[in-house]
Design an enzyme around this catalytic site. Structure first.
Site, PDB file in Angstrom:
ATOM      1  N   GLU A  67      37.668  38.904  40.460  1.00  0.00           N
ATOM      2  CA  GLU A  67      38.899  39.194  39.427  1.00  0.00           C
ATOM      3  C   GLU A  67      39.982  38.192  40.063  1.00  0.00           C
ATOM      4  OE1 GLU A  67      38.917  43.526  37.755  1.00  0.00           O
ATOM      5  OE2 GLU A  67      39.301  43.411  39.890  1.00  0.00           O
ATOM      6  N   HIS A 126      46.120  43.692  42.775  1.00  0.00           N
ATOM      7  CA  HIS A 126      45.489  44.480  41.951  1.00  0.00           C
ATOM      8  C   HIS A 126      44.655  45.558  43.074  1.00  0.00           C
ATOM      9  CE1 HIS A 126      42.429  45.103  38.906  1.00  0.00           C
ATOM     10  NE2 HIS A 126      41.499  45.085  39.873  1.00  0.00           N
TER      11      HIS A 126
END
Lengths: 263, 263, 263, 263
Positions: free
Chosen positions: B96, B115
């Site tokens: 990601e 994140h």
């Protein structure tokens, strides 16, 4: 069934998961799974975990009757699917080992079983509330989590007879998880790394779901399609499952002095 | 964009924040941010954090695909805003990482991205409930916390394509935080110290807000004026942000044996 | 006011409490109070604690602007009731030291002040819900816990001006505790041991009270008579207060390596 | 009553429980019970535990007035059932030792008593809500948990007079546990291992039950028959009780440096 890990689990192996190929590897892994589940607060004195024998699918490895916190390789027994101890020993097995044998028999594509009692699942089990995936790490729950409530009378809510073991296996069916009313849950998985990830994230999902439902607000759960993809990619994919296992091992090595030098 | 940290971030530097001036400093700080977020229970095996390259605004530093608990300087990769790894290495980046590149591109005044998936934000994300500042340390949330729910089909709820990265950046817009439905949150900040403070206090604010709304009582949130002042003075002011960072570092050094002598 | 600890506090001393008689003792105790409040999770990076100078009632001792986790005797400043630092030093004091000065001025019978932000009190503060004694260790709350909501505009919800300090002291009045809306609480006590006991048990009482009110069930709180007696005997009596302080010290010594040999 | 442990407790012994046969064994066990209850977060500075003298049923062993965290064999007093200290010493006993004497007198089949204040039971005690077995490890609660609310006026909610001790014993009656409104609970058991298991699982059951009732959903509790069998087999059976005790001891030895080499 003696050919060892099934085709599906080999695929899991191909996906770089930690599937043991030898008995010593299996023993090594099941010791570490015990320690992780203790260190992460999933198991306390009670509860247990098992892994199928990689060279004989008709037996499994599991600790003798001690807490997961204390398990060492010397404590691991080989047990057949009827629950009979194969290892020549006077060490005492867990009373509920029958759960592991019965589930491994009915699920040849699976290789690891968990039985435990963490608090987060009990409210669901006693109010007949379905656990559903509310977060992507709970995606593996998307096929449903049935609630078992068919105990032997006078059995003390423990699963210790061959008959009840079979009932448990039938009730679990093709699911990954079921709850035992007022008692805990059983989980099955292709490998110990997936099994540990399932136990830890079942707790996470159940905790979040209960907090959410207390609000009375309508929640958007993962759709079956989302959940299936999330399970394959975000949870059981080679990269996340490997990262998780390494992380839990690193924490065991920091927190448990006798595991510091575990290779 | 290659002139390094933007004017705004330099002002932050003037305010005595820990803004790195060199690559080694940036690497040092991002390692510590990983360890803090692990030690404070904000990140477990998953989730990640990044810092913009102070001498090249078109790249950022981030750990390879391991848990924040384990990150050392040797694990840090340089990655460009498209997510391509610049470092000559065979080490694997996070799937990601595109989130970090896309947000850093769309927010030139910002230098650090988070994140993660901590439980406190999920109930808000699945019930479409706005997170609002209920305590002065949650003041930085006052411009709103939108909820993203525009995942790629079959993406497993992960953000891994360039297209979805851009969608994420657009959805975040000028906010500091947004939630990803059933998944977690992204946070952006001027510096790693502000970023870590944001993550820790997002959890604090979300936890308190959920406990409060469960009561059904009407709550008085911070007004936008109160919140803006509290953010500037009580949270991101030079004195509190410095005190917080030193505190988190001191705890890392006590709890993580390999960090004991970190200068 | 320069005669040192007031008559009431001497009575406290007669009751075998740990009331410092010398400046070194006061410094020793305020360091330990910082460490206890950190170790028990009451204070994190922010928040602070003070003790009146036992030989000069017009000044107090408090750490410089660092986290309670890190405080050593070298970090303690002497500050007067207007908030001016008396110690010849370049060390920076806390911005909110004015709270301590103002309360110590208006409460000559008291000798120790706490300011902190633990989560348990915030829901009460934003919903205008009175905290009441629900357990015997919360008995000291029986005279009520008013909620302050009269912040300076643009002050970032911090208490930093002399004027607001006086407003805070007036609002606290003869109470032991008041809440600051969306921010935290101030506590005052005769001694550091009572102050620490108050902070820890305010959290305990608030947590239990909130859990109880979420049920919607009517609760039986301590009557004022019960509470007054419980405060005198079960909480602030010589025996429990001494046992508590020794316990918290023993835990600090176990958990904080640099405090291991603290006498 | 001087013949030592009663018939029932001998049966417990036959079931391989850890029933002390000598005074040194009893002292050893009560020290460990203190440490376990501290280490598992059941007791903090306050609360206490006792064990009947195995060679003289008219006295019991209990720590002097210090926190369970700190107890060593040198801190153990012998006390008679009226609460008079038998040991020749200047060490101070707990004010509430009368609870232990009164309960041990009225329950000759029992040998260990717990008094403590953990948060999980308070909401039940102030809302008159019956605690019921909701999980198999809470099975021992099946005969009911009455709520005491008959305090001496001006006693500060403490149980310190002979008269109130007798009232407490009468109120407990044949139950294993009762709550003290706004204060805590008393527990009685055949042995220290059962007592510790009862305290830990009372907290577990109460926590789960409160979380469940907050949902407003109807819960299926254990039936009396289920609960009785579960108590005998799954909780107090020789195998689980032994496994639990060993586990708690192993954790004490890891977490408390001075207990590392305890045999």
């Amino acid at each position: 069934m003696t050919e060892g890990f099934s085709r599906d689990s080999m695929r899991a192996g191909n996906r770089a998961e930690r599937v043991p190929k030898t008995v010593p590897e299996a023993i090594q892994q099941v010791v570490m799974a015990n320690r992780i589940l203790s260190n992460e607060g999933i198991l306390d004195a009670l509860g247990h975990v098992s892994v199928r024998n990689p060279v004989n699918a008709a037996t499994f490895f599991q600790a003798r009757s001690i807490s997961p916190f204390e398990v060492t390789p010397e404590d691991i027994l080989e047990i057949d699917l009827d629950g009979d101890v194969v290892t020549q020993t006077t060490m005492k097995p867990y009373g509920e080992r029958i759960i592991h044998g019965a589930i491994l028999r009915s699920r040849p594509e699976m290789n690891a079983v968990f039985h435990g009692h963490f608090a987060a699942v009990i409210p669901f089990s006693v109010t007949n509330t379905p656990i559903r995936p509310i977060t992507h790490v709970g995606s593996f729950l998307y096929q449903g989590v049935p609630i078992y409530d068919d105990y032997e009378p006078d059995g003390g809510m423990l699963i210790r007879t061959k008959l009840e073991g079979e009932r448990i296996a039938r009730h679990l069916g093709r699911h990954r998880v079921h709850l035992l009313r007022g008692h805990g849950c059983n989980i099955v998985a292709e490998s110990l790394s997936r099994l540990v990830a399932s136990a830890i994230h079942l707790r996470e999902n159940a905790t979040i779901q209960w907090q959410t439902l207390l609000s009375g607000k309508e929640a958007k759960y993962l759709s079956p399609e989302e959940a299936e993809a999330a399970m394959e990619i975000a949870l059981f994919g080679a990269s996340p499952i490997d990262r998780m296992w390494r992380y839990w091992v690193a924490r065991v090595k920091r927190n448990m002095p006798d595991m510091k030098d575990w290779k």
